[in-house]
Design an enzyme around this catalytic site. Structure first.
Site, PDB file in Angstrom:
ATOM      1  N   ARG A   8      -3.285  10.831   4.437  1.00 61.65           N
ATOM      2  CA  ARG A   8      -2.069  11.646   4.550  1.00 61.65           C
ATOM      3  C   ARG A   8      -1.185  11.566   3.306  1.00 61.65           C
ATOM      4  O   ARG A   8      -0.488  12.518   2.976  1.00 61.65           O
ATOM      5  CB  ARG A   8      -1.256  11.198   5.771  1.00 61.65           C
ATOM      6  CG  ARG A   8      -1.922  11.473   7.098  1.00 61.65           C
ATOM      7  CD  ARG A   8      -0.934  11.389   8.232  1.00 61.65           C
ATOM      8  NE  ARG A   8       0.145  12.338   8.049  1.00 61.65           N
ATOM      9  CZ  ARG A   8       0.078  13.622   8.374  1.00 61.65           C
ATOM     10  NH1 ARG A   8      -1.034  14.107   8.866  1.00 61.65           N
ATOM     11  NH2 ARG A   8       1.116  14.412   8.198  1.00 61.65           N
ATOM     12  N   ARG A  48       2.228  14.014  13.233  1.00 59.53           N
ATOM     13  CA  ARG A  48       2.807  13.729  11.917  1.00 59.53           C
ATOM     14  C   ARG A  48       2.759  14.946  10.994  1.00 59.53           C
ATOM     15  O   ARG A  48       2.125  14.942   9.943  1.00 59.53           O
ATOM     16  CB  ARG A  48       2.078  12.537  11.261  1.00 59.53           C
ATOM     17  CG  ARG A  48       2.185  11.277  12.076  1.00 59.53           C
ATOM     18  CD  ARG A  48       1.991  10.040  11.245  1.00 59.53           C
ATOM     19  NE  ARG A  48       0.613   9.836  10.890  1.00 59.53           N
ATOM     20  CZ  ARG A  48       0.181   8.802  10.151  1.00 59.53           C
ATOM     21  NH1 ARG A  48       1.042   7.926   9.704  1.00 59.53           N
ATOM     22  NH2 ARG A  48      -1.083   8.652   9.876  1.00 59.53           N
ATOM     23  N   PRO A  49       3.411  16.033  11.381  1.00 62.00           N
ATOM     24  CA  PRO A  49       3.327  17.256  10.587  1.00 62.00           C
ATOM     25  C   PRO A  49       4.024  17.112   9.232  1.00 62.00           C
ATOM     26  O   PRO A  49       4.857  16.226   9.044  1.00 62.00           O
ATOM     27  CB  PRO A  49       4.064  18.287  11.453  1.00 62.00           C
ATOM     28  CG  PRO A  49       5.009  17.470  12.282  1.00 62.00           C
ATOM     29  CD  PRO A  49       4.301  16.179  12.539  1.00 62.00           C
ATOM     30  N   VAL A  50       3.647  17.983   8.301  1.00 66.98           N
ATOM     31  CA  VAL A  50       4.229  17.940   6.958  1.00 66.98           C
ATOM     32  C   VAL A  50       5.348  18.973   6.801  1.00 66.98           C
ATOM     33  O   VAL A  50       5.777  19.254   5.692  1.00 66.98           O
ATOM     34  CB  VAL A  50       3.146  18.157   5.879  1.00 66.98           C
ATOM     35  CG1 VAL A  50       2.106  17.052   5.944  1.00 66.98           C
ATOM     36  CG2 VAL A  50       2.489  19.534   6.019  1.00 66.98           C
ATOM     37  N   ASP A  51       5.819  19.517   7.918  1.00 72.64           N
ATOM     38  CA  ASP A  51       6.811  20.584   7.814  1.00 72.64           C
ATOM     39  C   ASP A  51       8.094  20.135   7.130  1.00 72.64           C
ATOM     40  O   ASP A  51       8.736  20.928   6.420  1.00 72.64           O
ATOM     41  CB  ASP A  51       7.116  21.198   9.188  1.00 72.64           C
ATOM     42  CG  ASP A  51       7.656  20.185  10.187  1.00 72.64           C
ATOM     43  OD1 ASP A  51       7.181  19.041  10.175  1.00 72.64           O
ATOM     44  OD2 ASP A  51       8.549  20.546  10.969  1.00 72.64           O
ATOM     45  N   LEU A  52       8.486  18.867   7.295  1.00 74.41           N
ATOM     46  CA  LEU A  52       9.715  18.405   6.638  1.00 74.41           C
ATOM     47  C   LEU A  52       9.549  18.364   5.115  1.00 74.41           C
ATOM     48  O   LEU A  52      10.499  18.639   4.377  1.00 74.41           O
ATOM     49  CB  LEU A  52      10.124  17.025   7.157  1.00 74.41           C
ATOM     50  CG  LEU A  52      10.570  16.944   8.624  1.00 74.41           C
ATOM     51  CD1 LEU A  52      11.093  15.555   8.935  1.00 74.41           C
ATOM     52  CD2 LEU A  52      11.621  17.995   8.939  1.00 74.41           C
ATOM     53  N   ASP A  54       4.567   0.114  12.082  1.00 74.63           N
ATOM     54  CA  ASP A  54       3.311  -0.399  11.544  1.00 74.63           C
ATOM     55  C   ASP A  54       3.060  -1.868  11.900  1.00 74.63           C
ATOM     56  O   ASP A  54       2.029  -2.428  11.538  1.00 74.63           O
ATOM     57  CB  ASP A  54       3.261  -0.227  10.017  1.00 74.63           C
ATOM     58  CG  ASP A  54       2.870   1.183   9.620  1.00 74.63           C
ATOM     59  OD1 ASP A  54       2.455   1.962  10.501  1.00 74.63           O
ATOM     60  OD2 ASP A  54       2.973   1.510   8.428  1.00 74.63           O
ATOM     61  N   LYS A 100       0.830  -1.208   0.000  1.00 71.35           N
ATOM     62  CA  LYS A 100       0.000   0.000   0.000  1.00 71.35           C
ATOM     63  C   LYS A 100       0.865   1.258   0.000  1.00 71.35           C
ATOM     64  O   LYS A 100       0.685   2.164  -0.812  1.00 71.35           O
ATOM     65  CB  LYS A 100      -0.913   0.008   1.233  1.00 71.35           C
ATOM     66  CG  LYS A 100      -1.700   1.315   1.415  1.00 71.35           C
ATOM     67  CD  LYS A 100      -2.518   1.301   2.683  1.00 71.35           C
ATOM     68  CE  LYS A 100      -1.745   1.765   3.884  1.00 71.35           C
ATOM     69  NZ  LYS A 100      -1.866   3.226   4.115  1.00 71.35           N
ATOM     70  N   ASN A 101       1.823   1.317   0.935  1.00 76.07           N
ATOM     71  CA  ASN A 101       2.624   2.534   1.076  1.00 76.07           C
ATOM     72  C   ASN A 101       3.517   2.780  -0.133  1.00 76.07           C
ATOM     73  O   ASN A 101       3.839   3.926  -0.447  1.00 76.07           O
ATOM     74  CB  ASN A 101       3.456   2.467   2.354  1.00 76.07           C
ATOM     75  CG  ASN A 101       2.594   2.582   3.605  1.00 76.07           C
ATOM     76  OD1 ASN A 101       1.469   3.082   3.551  1.00 76.07           O
ATOM     77  ND2 ASN A 101       3.107   2.116   4.733  1.00 76.07           N
TER      78      ASN A 101
END
Length: 422
Positions: free
Chosen positions: A94, A123-127, A309, A22-23
């Protein structure tokens, strides 16, 4: 809302085919946005998240056809008409943020909603955003959307150094760098098999990439990419999940398509717990070595360490192990939400921050439980397979995001499991 009914009925044996990852597939699909030529993915998993990504790509103007009962995805982005990824689709998953890098790289501008998904931490998207900024992107966050622009219409090669390993940010930066002007070096890059799979696909499309699978990836940008046909790598998380079936229930299961290199650290923990894992010419054969499994300690880490996971599923196994196990979650905060549900089934678990202490009991008891996220949902099914009596797992829409045909695969090994439609 559907539920899953499980009745514990002893040892299970048989063969379980493992789907494409999936990923990996969710990362490969946005790669179509990098080229005006067709990209075809084989061994695709048949999951609700894949359908969501299909809807997102189609909303941008890409053509996506599901062929051969969903195992093949034929895509083309020759006429992208929309450069805005709307909240209504992005909020569901996400991985939607992964369209940002490719669209910005190819078209020089993009507007993408901030994403949603499982509630297992910030789980921020800042990176992701800092990586694109390092490559020259001008970003403006307003009204829940990222408005991104590449001055002059093209990103520039740069050194992108992550303060900690991020799979998604590595993927976004990698795709964006393939069309950037100059050379990009990604430092402290994620090393997961899904990253390697993405790089292999991009190289088939004409990208110039070195170092995938290591902590430093170097990309020399090109003016354009072409089409390709690429098989999605085996899903190591589904593989690990089904490896736990004979571990928790007894019996012997062969996971078709599995390879040890995908789950080496996980297999080592199973071995320490008293579970045999053997490579065959078809996959991995798994069985208990001798009676009840033994307690082991687990710490989640980026690949090649123990996968976050598989933490929930491993906890289900350790609930019936002999002795006391300590599980330390170092990837995501708030990822022990399955513990109270397992405790409803008689498990002895104490959670303190990012650490869970599990004292094994001889037998779990069936109970009504609720799935809190994707991996938690399947951990409760595993527990139900080993429990006395009947377990009903509700809110299984989480399950359908990451596991295809669970009931069918488990029934083939003798499990008493069925879906109950609301």
């Amino acid at each position: 809302m559907d539920s899953i009914l499980v009745r514990g009925n002893g040892a299970l044996s048989g063969a379980i085919p493992i789907a494409g990852a999936k990923n990996a597939c969710l990362t490969l699909m946005p790669a179509t946005l990098l080229s005006d030529e067709p990209l075809t993915l084989t061994n695709a998993p048949r999951l609700s998240d894949i359908r969501t990504m299909t809807q997102l790509l189609q909303s941008l103007g890409a053509e996506v056809a599901s062929l051969q009962d969903g195992l093949v995805l034929a895509m083309s982005s020759h006429s992208i008409t929309n450069h805005t990824a709307d909240y209504d689709i992005v909020r569901k998953m996400r991985a939607s943020i992964l369209v940002l890098g490719p669209m910005l790289a190819r078209y020089g501008h993009a507007v993408v909603s901030l994403p949603g998904g499982c509630a297992i931490g910030a789980r921020p998207v800042d990176l992701h955003l800092k990586a694109l900024e390092a490559m020259g992107a001008e970003l403006d966050l307003r009204d829940g959307y990222v408005h991104a622009k590449a001055p002059g219409g093209r990103l520039k090669g740069a050194v992108v150094e992550f303060p900690f390993v991020s799979v998604g940010a590595t993927e976004n930066a990698l795709m964006a760098a393939t069309l950037a002007k100059g050379t990009t070096e990604i430092r402290n890059a994620a090393r997961e098999p899904e990253i390697v799979d993405l790089a292999r696909c991009l190289k088939k499309m004409g990208a110039k990439i070195e170092g995938e699978g290591t902590s430093t990836i170097t990309i020399e940008g090109t003016d354009r990419l072409g089409g390709a046909t690429h098989p999605v790598v085996t899903d190591r998380i589904e593989l690990g999940t089904y490896m736990l079936v004979p571990a928790i229930c007894g019996g012997e299961v062969e996971c078709i398509g599995g390879t040890l290199d995908l789950v080496e650290s996980f297999a080592e923990k199973l071995d320490a717990a008293g579970v045999s894992v053997t490579q065959t010419n078809r996959g991995l054969k798994v069985a208990r070595k001798n009676g009840r499994v033994q307690a082991v300690d687990v710490t989640t880490e980026p690949f090649p360490g123990f996968p976050t996971d598989l933490q929930a599923q491993m906890m289900a196994l350790l609930c019936t192990a002999q002795g006391t196990s300590v599980l330390e979650e170092k990837i995501f905060e708030n990822r022990f939400m399955h513990a109270p549900e397992l405790m409803r089934m008689g498990a002895k678990i104490e959670v303190h921050g990012g650490t869970a202490t599990v004292t094994g009991v001889e037998k779990l008891k069936g109970a009504p439980v609720m799935a809190t996220d994707l991996r938690a949902s399947v951990s409760l099914i595993l527990a139900g397979l080993a429990a006395e009596g009947e377990t009903i797992v509700s809110r299984v829409y989480h399950l359908d995001r990451g596991y295809e045909r669970v009931e069918e695969k488990l029934r083939a090994c003798g499990a008493h499991i069925e879906r109950i439609s609301a």
